[in-house]
Design a protein around this motif. Structure first.
Motif, short mmCIF file in Angstrom:
data_model
loop_
_atom_site.label_atom_id
_atom_site.label_comp_id
_atom_site.label_asym_id
_atom_site.label_seq_id
_atom_site.Cartn_x
_atom_site.Cartn_y
_atom_site.Cartn_z
N GLN A 1 -19.01 -48.45 -27.02
CA GLN A 1 -19.13 -49.53 -25.41
C GLN A 1 -20.90 -48.97 -24.48
OE1 GLN A 1 -17.53 -51.73 -24.08
NE2 GLN A 1 -15.87 -51.05 -25.36
N PRO A 2 -21.72 -49.90 -25.14
CA PRO A 2 -23.33 -50.01 -23.72
C PRO A 2 -22.84 -48.31 -22.76
CG PRO A 2 -22.72 -52.07 -23.79
CD PRO A 2 -21.31 -51.48 -24.56
N ILE A 3 -23.71 -48.11 -22.76
CA ILE A 3 -24.04 -46.75 -22.17
C ILE A 3 -24.87 -46.89 -20.36
CG2 ILE A 3 -24.75 -44.26 -21.79
CD1 ILE A 3 -24.27 -43.70 -24.63
N ASP A 4 -24.62 -46.88 -19.70
CA ASP A 4 -25.27 -47.23 -18.28
C ASP A 4 -26.32 -45.92 -18.18
OD1 ASP A 4 -24.47 -49.10 -15.74
OD2 ASP A 4 -25.25 -46.37 -15.09
N ASP A 5 -27.52 -47.34 -17.24
CA ASP A 5 -28.16 -46.50 -17.70
C ASP A 5 -28.34 -44.88 -16.67
OD1 ASP A 5 -30.33 -48.18 -19.00
OD2 ASP A 5 -31.13 -49.64 -17.58
N SER A 6 -27.55 -44.73 -15.61
CA SER A 6 -27.40 -44.54 -14.78
C SER A 6 -27.42 -42.73 -15.44
CB SER A 6 -26.04 -43.84 -13.41
OG SER A 6 -25.11 -44.29 -14.57
N VAL A 7 -26.57 -42.63 -16.73
CA VAL A 7 -26.00 -41.55 -17.12
C VAL A 7 -27.18 -40.57 -17.74
CG1 VAL A 7 -25.23 -40.91 -19.73
CG2 VAL A 7 -24.17 -42.90 -18.36
N TRP A 8 -28.00 -41.24 -18.25
CA TRP A 8 -29.17 -41.21 -18.80
C TRP A 8 -30.45 -40.59 -18.13
CZ3 TRP A 8 -28.71 -40.92 -23.70
CH2 TRP A 8 -28.11 -41.86 -24.35
N ARG A 9 -30.43 -41.35 -16.72
CA ARG A 9 -31.56 -41.74 -15.23
C ARG A 9 -30.81 -39.55 -14.86
NH1 ARG A 9 -31.01 -45.91 -13.25
NH2 ARG A 9 -29.21 -44.92 -11.82
N ASP A 10 -29.61 -39.95 -14.18
CA ASP A 10 -28.58 -38.34 -14.22
C ASP A 10 -28.72 -37.18 -14.38
OD1 ASP A 10 -28.95 -39.96 -12.09
OD2 ASP A 10 -26.51 -40.49 -12.23
N ALA A 11 -28.72 -37.58 -16.58
CA ALA A 11 -28.70 -36.27 -17.27
C ALA A 11 -29.58 -34.88 -16.81
CB ALA A 11 -28.55 -36.62 -18.18
N ALA A 12 -29.13 -33.19 -17.45
CA ALA A 12 -29.56 -32.48 -17.39
C ALA A 12 -31.23 -32.89 -18.30
CB ALA A 12 -29.49 -30.75 -17.86
N ALA A 13 -30.79 -33.34 -19.41
CA ALA A 13 -31.56 -33.94 -20.74
C ALA A 13 -31.71 -34.41 -21.35
CB ALA A 13 -32.02 -32.40 -21.65
N VAL A 14 -32.17 -35.08 -22.05
CA VAL A 14 -32.43 -36.16 -22.78
C VAL A 14 -33.13 -36.50 -23.71
CG1 VAL A 14 -32.44 -38.70 -23.04
CG2 VAL A 14 -31.64 -38.14 -21.22
N VAL A 15 -33.13 -36.42 -24.88
CA VAL A 15 -33.91 -35.61 -26.02
C VAL A 15 -34.12 -37.50 -26.90
CG1 VAL A 15 -33.93 -33.76 -26.24
CG2 VAL A 15 -32.43 -34.61 -27.60
N GLU A 16 -34.85 -38.06 -27.36
CA GLU A 16 -34.69 -39.10 -28.44
C GLU A 16 -35.84 -39.04 -29.65
OE1 GLU A 16 -37.18 -42.29 -26.01
OE2 GLU A 16 -35.68 -41.97 -24.32
N GLY A 17 -35.37 -40.21 -30.36
CA GLY A 17 -35.80 -39.82 -32.20
C GLY A 17 -35.82 -40.64 -32.47
N ARG A 18 -36.71 -40.62 -33.73
CA ARG A 18 -36.85 -42.16 -34.59
C ARG A 18 -36.77 -41.69 -35.83
NH1 ARG A 18 -39.05 -46.91 -33.06
NH2 ARG A 18 -39.71 -47.25 -30.84
N TYR A 19 -36.23 -42.19 -36.74
CA TYR A 19 -35.99 -41.27 -38.23
C TYR A 19 -35.36 -42.44 -39.07
CZ TYR A 19 -33.69 -37.82 -35.40
OH TYR A 19 -33.78 -37.19 -33.69
N ARG A 20 -36.33 -42.07 -40.54
CA ARG A 20 -36.14 -43.53 -40.94
C ARG A 20 -35.68 -42.50 -42.54
NH1 ARG A 20 -36.96 -47.83 -43.50
NH2 ARG A 20 -37.35 -47.85 -45.96
N GLN A 21 -34.64 -43.50 -42.71
CA GLN A 21 -34.45 -43.18 -43.70
C GLN A 21 -34.39 -44.01 -45.15
OE1 GLN A 21 -31.06 -40.98 -43.24
NE2 GLN A 21 -31.33 -41.01 -41.34
N SER A 22 -34.73 -43.74 -46.23
CA SER A 22 -36.11 -44.42 -47.22
C SER A 22 -34.75 -44.51 -48.70
CB SER A 22 -36.31 -43.25 -47.29
OG SER A 22 -38.00 -42.61 -46.45
#
Ligand code: FES
Ligand code: FES
Lengths: 770, 160
Positions: free
Chosen positions: A175-196
């Motif tokens: 299910q789509p994750i509500d924005d508030s989850v990301w807003r309220d979390a103590a830590a959020v990390v992001e990444g971009r990965y290429r699978q060649s």
């Protein structure tokens, strides 16, 4: 007589193996394809006439010539046209909608959509002569803009198929994750990965030989799914299945890449029928590098949220998949990544979305791991990023989040039901085996020594799916007991190096309590075994093993019934032990199976048997030393702890695990197909341009196993053999990132070639201003 | 062009086109299909044979270049009674093959080295160099290294 390690070894070490190219059929012709060097373009003309004038050339055709070919007085005369490539709508992995209007012609009709797509075929008395002919074929392709990256193709600025989007499929899991989850979390990390995009590269390229005989065809092909090939070839020819027999002789590796009905196979079968002569196509390596199916091919974006204690809150994975020029199985394959996005962690909210995009590259298709490496790599790289964000040891972060053993069966937010597991057990064994604390101490020591090479430790916890998807978790086969004491097992599988001829007779012998030499296996032959699914998705030990176990039970039951009837006693009184039936109340009534067959007639049992999906898992740890000046990665150690449930043959499973780890190292450090902007793969020097690991690149690898049986199968076996491709790449990449401590880990995209590593080594470090 | 190859001790008088590579002549003209073609451009080593005792990639040499030579292929490794060689036995014992497609090439390059120098077993580096010379996609090579080491050590014990 010498005692061989595996039954297969006798012929394969003595030079007596029989691969497709070794089969001698009198009068067999060789087919050679003329291939476009342009990745995307309009086919203006093809002239095969000069080829036909070459001595030894039997015929040369473009698609247009075949369309015009007069119908001959033969059963194939119903064929008005060269049939398209069958697209294998299989177990939710592909869809008819994706294919509608985007059919893959066996030879190019109007438009070339990938470099190497065949515009003509030349058939000659031998390969040299057919190649002479192929060299004379001329054709003209007017280039169109090539759509090479999925992000470009998805904009639909230039559709591969007129009037249709380049996006062939969109899907999601969870299910789509509500924005508030990301807003309220103590830590959020992001990444971009290429699978060649990767080349599976079995050492034997594809090969097929089709021999017509009256109104039948015998097809030899190095293949994983002979019954699928039979069904699809028969359908292409408009024939009933029973007029086609597919035989899989020795097959020189497959790794997922040999389960389809390829365009070349359709053409060869069609021509064998038209010419009424045997025709074969033995792919050469340069051809294979251009037009064999590719694996992986995803651009991923992730977000991972945790609370201050490192408990995961949410994970979001966005996949843009490069599925190649024609929709085939690869269109739905990224859904596997989405379904497996949860990984081994008890993350409460997980959402994965997929967009499968057509590009001007050869078709993407399963390659060992098939969707699961992409899931594991994205998640495990993100876990390390999160550990750094929280200043937490990456092993500890994982420990806090692994699904505990008492939670199985476990329903994931992405729709999987994990059958069984002890994920923490595998993690702890891996840490102990590698001496995790020892390496952390060494890393700290090197950190204080400016002359020392930086060292990193990378973890990767994975869970994979084996057996297949619902609707494909069954197999057919049976057992036949002979008067001479022999027992013949039959099944719908096909080996491409996994030692079925050794493993399955041993399993049957064990289950029946008879000597191994009495049992032999027949597989990979639709003439011997009428129905079957084949060997893919790590299903053979799990599903076929269970089927043969089940067939043993059927055979025992039937033997007991017959003995009871013969002796005039109730069946409950008849016992089975060590290949004999005996009357529990009468010690003199004992009969060996072979005598029972002599007395009561042929004994044959056949059935279809289904298992549940299984979820093997494990933890891999890599230790890497990086030379920042040369950009080279030196792996000091790799530990792979896998759990594939109950193991049928420890040495064979060990060999599979070890070999697949080396393929995993290949994806992490060396392998990837570079494409030019024109859609042409930059592999002009063949295997010198696509770096398969050699022995030089193999570090000390230790493979260990934990054992958590699968409740979904009577044997408790889960699939084995893909673990290294799934678990190893992220461990290696994480080790390199850990060594370099780069602020932006996205700089390290696989393969981590010296160039990539050298640049990353010069980028800002963690804690430095960017 | 008329040539004579002695393959595994047997004489083959052949009439071959000059352009035909040795591998194709062995496989198609002599019907010795144990020699495999994995790349046809000299990288994988699956096509390895011994020409006058030297390891050669038979996809890179023309058959006519071997006129009058003695060629050994994987079919020629077994003893006169058909018993497997020590190296063939070691490959099986160490699980040094899975699909077996690369196996003939590894067997031939290792046989050539072992026969040239029976003390090979004393030198792990040289054994590793042999394993490095060919490609295998299945095994991960370590079992192949162990198999060659095992056979080399056996040969060492037998050597005077
Ligand atoms: S086939 Fe000769 S080296 Fe690969
Ligand atoms: S055993 Fe398959 S390539 Fe080596």
């Amino acid at each position: 007589m010498h005692q061989w390690g595996r039954r297969e070894d006798q012929r394969l070490t003595m030079g007596k193996g029989r691969f497709v190219a070794d089969i001698e059929v009198p009068g067999c012709l060789d087919a050679v394809f003329v291939r476009s060097k342009t990745g995307h373009g309009t086919l203006r003309s093809v002239d095969c006439a000069p080829a036909r004038a070459v001595p030894g050339v039997v015929g040369a055709w473009a698609a247009a010539d075949l369309m015009d070919m007069p119908a001959c007085a033969h059963s194939a005369s119903v064929l008005q046209d060269l049939p398209p490539v069958p697209h294998s709508v299989l177990a939710r992995l592909s869809s008819d909608e994706a294919v509608a209007g985007r059919e893959w012609p066996a030879l190019v009709k109007e438009r070339v959509r990938y470099a190497g797509e065949a515009v003509a075929v030349v058939v000659g008395e031998d390969r040299y002569l057919a190649e002479d002919g192929a060299a004379e074929v001329t054709f003209e392709v007017e280039p169109l803009p090539a759509m090479v990256r999925p992000s470009d193709a998805a904009r639909d600025s230039f559709p591969l198929f007129d009037g249709l989007s380049n996006v062939a499929l969109t899907g999601e899991a969870g299910q789509p994750i509500d924005d508030s989850v990301w807003r309220d979390a103590a830590a959020v990390v992001e990444g971009r990965y290429r699978q060649s995009l990767l080349l599976p590269t079995p050492m034997e390229c594809r090969a097929i030989l089709v021999a017509p005989d009256a109104d039948r065809l015998t097809v030899w092909a190095g293949h994983q799914a002979p019954h699928r090939l039979r069904r699809e070839l028969a359908a292409s020819l408009g024939w009933p299945e029973d007029r086609v027999r597919v035989v899989v002789p020795d097959t020189g590796g497959a790794f997922g890449s040999k389960s389809a009905t390829f365009p070349e196979y359709v053409v060869v079968a069609y021509l064998a029928v038209k010419l009424r002569r045997p025709v074969r196509w033995i792919e050469d390596r340069l051809e294979s590098m251009m037009v064999a199916t590719r694996g992986r091919g995803q651009d991923q974006r992730v977000r991972l949220a945790a609370d201050a204690d490192g408990r995961l809150l949410a994970y979001e994975l966005t996949i843009e998949a490069d599925v190649g020029a024609y929709p085939h199985l690869g269109v739905g394959l990224p859904m596997q990544t989405a379904w497996m996005a949860t990984g081994p962690y008890a993350t409460p909210k997980v959402h994965a979305t997929v967009r499968s995009v057509l590009t001007n590259t050869m078709v993407t298709y399963p390659y060992r791991g098939a969707g699961r490496p992409e899931a594991a790599i994205a998640l495990e790289r993100s876990m390390d990023t999160m550990a750094r964000r929280l200043s937490m040891d990456p092993a500890e972060l994982r420990r806090r989040n692994l699904i505990p053993p008492e939670s199985f069966p476990y329903e994931t937010p992405t729709g999987r039901r994990y059958d069984s597991g002890n994920y923490a057990g595998a993690l702890e064994l891996a840490l102990r085996t590698v001496d995790y604390d020892g390496w952390r101490a060494e890393q700290a020591r090197r950190g204080k020594d400016p002359g020392a090479m930086p060292l990193g430790i990378g973890l990767s916890c994975y869970v994979e799916r084996s057996g297949g998807e619902p609707g494909g978790l069954f197999e057919f086969g049976g057992l036949e007991a002979g008067e001479d004491g022999s027992i013949t097992a039959r099944c719908g599988a096909a080996s491409s190096g996994q030692g079925h001829e050794t493993v399955f007779p041993a399993l049957v012998a064990r289950t029946l309590g008879v000597a191994q030499w009495r049992v032999r296996l027949i597989e990979g032959d639709t003439g011997e075994q009428p129905e079957g699914l084949g060997s893919f998705a790590s299903r053979t030990a799990q599903v076929v093993g269970a089927l043969l176990w089940h067939a043993c039970q059927l055979l025992i039951d039937e033997a007991r019934r017959r003995a009871a009837r013969m002796w005039g006693v109730p069946v409950e009184r008849v016992e089975w032990s060590d290949g004999t039936v005996r009357d529990a109340h009468d010690r003199s009534a004992v009969l060996d199976l072979s005598h029972l067959v002599k007395a009561t007639g042929p004994l044959k049992v056949d059935d279809r048997f289904e298992t549940g999906m299984a979820f093997p898992f494990g933890t891999h740890v890599a230790v890497a030393e990086v030379d920042p000046e040369l950009g080279t990665v030196h792996l000091l150690r790799l530990v792979a702890v896998d759990d594939c449930g109950v193991v049928l043959d420890p040495e064979i499973v060990h060999g599979q695990a070890f070999g697949s780890c080396v393929q995993g190292i290949g994806q992490a450090l060396y392998e990837g197909i570079p494409y030019g902007d024109d859609g042409v793969p930059l592999l002009g020097n063949g295997l010198l341009d696509y770096l398969l690991p050699t022995f030089s690149e193999v570090p000390p690898i230790e493979v260990r196993h934990t054992r958590t049986p699968s409740p979904g199968s009577p044997l408790g076996a889960k699939g084995a053999g893909e673990s290294g491709c799934i678990g190893t790449p992220a461990a290696v990449v994480n080790a390199v990132i850990d060594a370099l401590q780069v602020a932006d880990p996205d700089l390290l995209q696989m393969p981590l070639t010296p160039d990539v590593v050298w640049r990353a080594a010069r980028a800002p470090k963690r804690g430095e201003p960017r | 062009m008329k040539i004579t190859l002695t393959v595994n001790g047997e004489e083959f008088p052949l009439d071959v086109e000059p352009r035909r590579v040795l591998a194709d002549v062995l496989r198609e003209d002599c019907r010795l299909t144990g020699t495999h073609l994995g790349c046809e451009h000299g990288v994988c080593g699956a096509c390895g044979v011994l020409v006058d005792g030297e390891a050669v990639r038979s996809c890179l040499i023309l058959a006519v270049q071997c006129d009058g030579s003695s060629v050994r292929t994987v079919e020629g490794l077994a003893g006169p009674d058909g018993e497997p060689s020590a190296l063939q036995r070691a490959f099986s014992a160490e699980h040094a093959l899975q699909c077996g497609f690369c196996t003939p090439g590894f067997l031939m390059v290792a046989t050539g080295a072992l026969e040239a120098d029976p003390t090979l077993g004393d030198d792990p580096d040289r054994i590793e160099d042999l394993v490095r010379s060919n490609l295998c996609r299945c095994t991960g090579y370590e079992p192949i290294r162990r198999a060659i080491t095992r056979a080399a050590q056996e040969a060492r014990q037998l050597a005077p």
